[in-house]
Design a protein around this motif. Structure first.
Motif, PDB file in Angstrom:
ATOM      1  N   ALA A   4       1.128  -1.488  -0.386  1.00 23.75           N
ATOM      2  CA  ALA A   4       0.060  -0.105  -0.068  1.00 23.75           C
ATOM      3  C   ALA A   4       0.448   1.190  -0.130  1.00 23.75           C
ATOM      4  CB  ALA A   4      -1.089   0.365   1.079  1.00 23.75           C
ATOM      5  N   TYR A   5       1.575   1.312   0.616  1.00 21.51           N
ATOM      6  CA  TYR A   5       2.348   2.817   1.216  1.00 21.51           C
ATOM      7  C   TYR A   5       4.098   3.186   1.255  1.00 21.51           C
ATOM      8  CZ  TYR A   5       3.986   6.892   3.435  1.00 21.51           C
ATOM      9  OH  TYR A   5       4.100   8.046   4.044  1.00 21.51           O
ATOM     10  N   GLU A   6       4.121   3.185   0.137  1.00 18.95           N
ATOM     11  CA  GLU A   6       6.372   2.809  -0.097  1.00 18.95           C
ATOM     12  C   GLU A   6       6.377   3.208   1.308  1.00 18.95           C
ATOM     13  OE1 GLU A   6       4.742   7.249  -1.176  1.00 18.95           O
ATOM     14  OE2 GLU A   6       4.067   5.554  -1.078  1.00 18.95           O
ATOM     15  N   ASP A   7       7.787   2.749   1.468  1.00 14.77           N
ATOM     16  CA  ASP A   7       8.497   2.571   3.175  1.00 14.77           C
ATOM     17  C   ASP A   7       9.545   3.529   1.994  1.00 14.77           C
ATOM     18  OD1 ASP A   7      10.690   2.750   5.181  1.00 14.77           O
ATOM     19  OD2 ASP A   7      10.637   0.450   5.922  1.00 14.77           O
ATOM     20  N   ALA A   8       9.623   5.188   2.041  1.00 14.79           N
ATOM     21  CA  ALA A   8      10.924   5.765   1.784  1.00 14.79           C
ATOM     22  C   ALA A   8      12.266   6.149   2.441  1.00 14.79           C
ATOM     23  CB  ALA A   8      10.105   7.391   2.422  1.00 14.79           C
ATOM     24  N   MET A   9      12.266   5.493   3.496  1.00 13.14           N
ATOM     25  CA  MET A   9      13.419   5.407   4.262  1.00 13.14           C
ATOM     26  C   MET A   9      14.231   3.913   4.261  1.00 13.14           C
ATOM     27  SD  MET A   9      13.836   5.856   8.834  1.00 13.14           S
ATOM     28  CE  MET A   9      12.807   4.702   8.763  1.00 13.14           C
ATOM     29  N   GLY A  10      13.206   2.704   4.322  1.00 13.32           N
ATOM     30  CA  GLY A  10      13.699   0.904   3.786  1.00 13.32           C
ATOM     31  C   GLY A  10      13.340   0.881   3.049  1.00 13.32           C
ATOM     32  N   GLY A  11      12.132   1.096   2.242  1.00 12.40           N
ATOM     33  CA  GLY A  11      11.909  -0.392   1.240  1.00 12.40           C
ATOM     34  C   GLY A  11      13.097  -0.626   0.613  1.00 12.40           C
ATOM     35  N   GLY A  12      12.395  -2.189   0.484  1.00 13.45           N
ATOM     36  CA  GLY A  12      13.461  -3.071   0.104  1.00 13.45           C
ATOM     37  C   GLY A  12      13.522  -2.894  -1.771  1.00 13.45           C
ATOM     38  N   THR A  13      11.523  -3.188  -2.637  1.00 14.91           N
ATOM     39  CA  THR A  13      11.844  -3.728  -3.285  1.00 14.91           C
ATOM     40  C   THR A  13      12.070  -3.074  -4.545  1.00 14.91           C
ATOM     41  OG1 THR A  13       9.903  -2.705  -3.549  1.00 14.91           O
ATOM     42  CG2 THR A  13       9.275  -4.207  -2.813  1.00 14.91           C
ATOM     43  N   ALA A  14      12.956  -1.814  -4.138  1.00  6.75           N
ATOM     44  CA  ALA A  14      13.215  -1.098  -5.247  1.00  6.75           C
ATOM     45  C   ALA A  14      15.063  -2.125  -5.886  1.00  6.75           C
ATOM     46  CB  ALA A  14      14.007   0.166  -5.849  1.00  6.75           C
ATOM     47  N   LEU A  15      15.121  -3.063  -5.426  1.00  5.63           N
ATOM     48  CA  LEU A  15      16.566  -3.487  -4.848  1.00  5.63           C
ATOM     49  C   LEU A  15      16.690  -4.497  -6.496  1.00  5.63           C
ATOM     50  CD1 LEU A  15      19.803  -3.929  -3.450  1.00  5.63           C
ATOM     51  CD2 LEU A  15      17.987  -6.729  -3.438  1.00  5.63           C
ATOM     52  N   ASN A  16      18.373  -3.763  -6.957  1.00  7.70           N
ATOM     53  CA  ASN A  16      18.645  -4.778  -8.317  1.00  7.70           C
ATOM     54  C   ASN A  16      19.057  -5.498  -7.738  1.00  7.70           C
ATOM     55  OD1 ASN A  16      19.418  -5.072 -11.277  1.00  7.70           O
ATOM     56  ND2 ASN A  16      20.993  -3.554 -11.187  1.00  7.70           N
ATOM     57  N   VAL A  17      18.274  -6.832  -8.144  1.00 11.85           N
ATOM     58  CA  VAL A  17      19.326  -7.891  -7.618  1.00 11.85           C
ATOM     59  C   VAL A  17      19.912  -8.703  -8.788  1.00 11.85           C
ATOM     60  CG1 VAL A  17      16.984  -8.661  -5.699  1.00 11.85           C
ATOM     61  CG2 VAL A  17      16.749  -9.199  -9.182  1.00 11.85           C
ATOM     62  N   SER A  18      19.713  -7.957  -9.885  1.00  8.42           N
ATOM     63  CA  SER A  18      20.705  -8.416 -10.632  1.00  8.42           C
ATOM     64  C   SER A  18      21.952  -8.759 -10.543  1.00  8.42           C
ATOM     65  CB  SER A  18      20.186  -7.940 -12.125  1.00  8.42           C
ATOM     66  OG  SER A  18      21.430  -6.673 -12.465  1.00  8.42           O
ATOM     67  N   SER A  19      22.500  -8.046  -9.685  1.00 16.28           N
ATOM     68  CA  SER A  19      24.155  -8.008  -9.320  1.00 16.28           C
ATOM     69  C   SER A  19      24.832  -8.957  -8.286  1.00 16.28           C
ATOM     70  CB  SER A  19      24.595  -6.876  -8.665  1.00 16.28           C
ATOM     71  OG  SER A  19      24.247  -5.955  -7.775  1.00 16.28           O
ATOM     72  N   LEU A  20      23.466  -9.075  -7.174  1.00 11.74           N
ATOM     73  CA  LEU A  20      23.227 -10.565  -6.105  1.00 11.74           C
ATOM     74  C   LEU A  20      23.605 -11.893  -6.463  1.00 11.74           C
ATOM     75  CD1 LEU A  20      20.314  -8.676  -4.540  1.00 11.74           C
ATOM     76  CD2 LEU A  20      22.404  -8.596  -4.035  1.00 11.74           C
ATOM     77  N   SER A  21      24.037 -12.085  -5.476  1.00 11.58           N
ATOM     78  CA  SER A  21      23.986 -13.725  -5.768  1.00 11.58           C
ATOM     79  C   SER A  21      22.756 -14.790  -6.400  1.00 11.58           C
ATOM     80  CB  SER A  21      24.793 -14.948  -4.685  1.00 11.58           C
ATOM     81  OG  SER A  21      23.680 -14.488  -3.581  1.00 11.58           O
ATOM     82  N   PRO A  22      23.214 -16.255  -7.056  1.00 10.00           N
ATOM     83  CA  PRO A  22      21.863 -16.470  -8.117  1.00 10.00           C
ATOM     84  C   PRO A  22      20.485 -16.931  -7.367  1.00 10.00           C
ATOM     85  CG  PRO A  22      24.170 -17.603  -8.299  1.00 10.00           C
ATOM     86  CD  PRO A  22      24.699 -16.970  -7.216  1.00 10.00           C
ATOM     87  N   LEU A  23      21.126 -16.831  -5.593  1.00  7.06           N
ATOM     88  CA  LEU A  23      19.981 -17.614  -4.724  1.00  7.06           C
ATOM     89  C   LEU A  23      19.255 -16.633  -5.138  1.00  7.06           C
ATOM     90  CD1 LEU A  23      18.052 -19.253  -2.910  1.00  7.06           C
ATOM     91  CD2 LEU A  23      19.636 -18.332  -1.065  1.00  7.06           C
ATOM     92  N   TYR A  24      18.968 -14.814  -5.007  1.00  3.53           N
ATOM     93  CA  TYR A  24      17.927 -13.712  -4.568  1.00  3.53           C
ATOM     94  C   TYR A  24      18.035 -13.673  -6.525  1.00  3.53           C
ATOM     95  CZ  TYR A  24      19.822 -13.688  -0.284  1.00  3.53           C
ATOM     96  OH  TYR A  24      20.128 -14.037   1.219  1.00  3.53           O
ATOM     97  N   ARG A  25      19.222 -13.347  -7.024  1.00  2.00           N
ATOM     98  CA  ARG A  25      19.365 -13.053  -9.216  1.00  2.00           C
ATOM     99  C   ARG A  25      18.009 -13.335  -9.592  1.00  2.00           C
ATOM    100  NH1 ARG A  25      24.296 -13.068 -10.265  1.00  2.00           N
ATOM    101  NH2 ARG A  25      24.215 -14.878 -10.534  1.00  2.00           N
TER     102      ARG A  25
END
Length: 175
Positions: A111-132
């Motif tokens: 519903a509401y964006e977490d302007a301080m700590g929201g994680g959904t905009a994280l670019n997972v492409s540079s992370l390890s395969p489990l997350y990517r």
């Protein structure tokens, strides 16, 4: 197509209303007003709200999403995580988003964006395969104003010390 979109929006609002009720329950207990539900095949399989924020030291583990994930792990019957949708009143933080990725949850509706700590905009492409490899569908701003009002109520009450004065509190109260 328009009918399907309307039905989808109605479904999102139906389940977000449940998450908002869980958040209102948390607020009435003096807790940070985050509530969530997890849905599988149009059935709620977990409902949770944030705990550990009232009183002295804040507990940074008992987020609503983490509590709901524990409930889902107790459900019997072969749930396919990629077909589970999380509905939450606040964008998941980085910890919760990571846990949702690890579990393979298929969709996150908030519903509401977490302007301080929201994680959904994280670019997972540079992370390890489990997350990517995990790419949940992200749908934002479903019943945003209703969630915003809960957070405004929380931050306007001086008895609630959790995140008072934070970027999220300032952002919320400025709206």
């Amino acid at each position: 197509m328009v009918q399907n979109r309307r039905n989808c929006n109605m479904q999102h609002e139906h389940f977000m209303t449940m998450a908002l009720k869980a958040a209102a329950h948390a607020l009435s207990a003096g807790e940070f007003p985050v509530g969530c539900v997890m849905v599988y095949q149009n059935k709620v399989i977990a409902t949770a709200s944030r705990t550990g924020t009232s009183g002295g030291a804040a507990n940074e583990v008992d987020h609503a999403e983490m509590t709901a994930l524990r409930q889902v792990s107790d459900v019997q019957g072969g749930i396919e995580p990629r077909r589970v949708t999380l509905y939450t009143t606040l964008e998941p933080c980085l910890m919760c988003y990571g846990a949702l990725l690890i579990h393979g949850i298929g969709a996150i509706v908030y519903a509401y964006e977490d302007a301080m700590g929201g994680g959904t905009a994280l670019n997972v492409s540079s992370l390890s395969p489990l997350y990517r490899k995990r790419r949940p569908v992200i749908i934002k701003n479903v019943m945003r104003n209703e969630s915003l009002q809960l957070f405004k109520t929380y931050f306007q009450d001086s008895k609630n010390s959790y995140w008072q004065g934070s970027l999220l509190a300032q952002y919320t109260l400025a709206q």
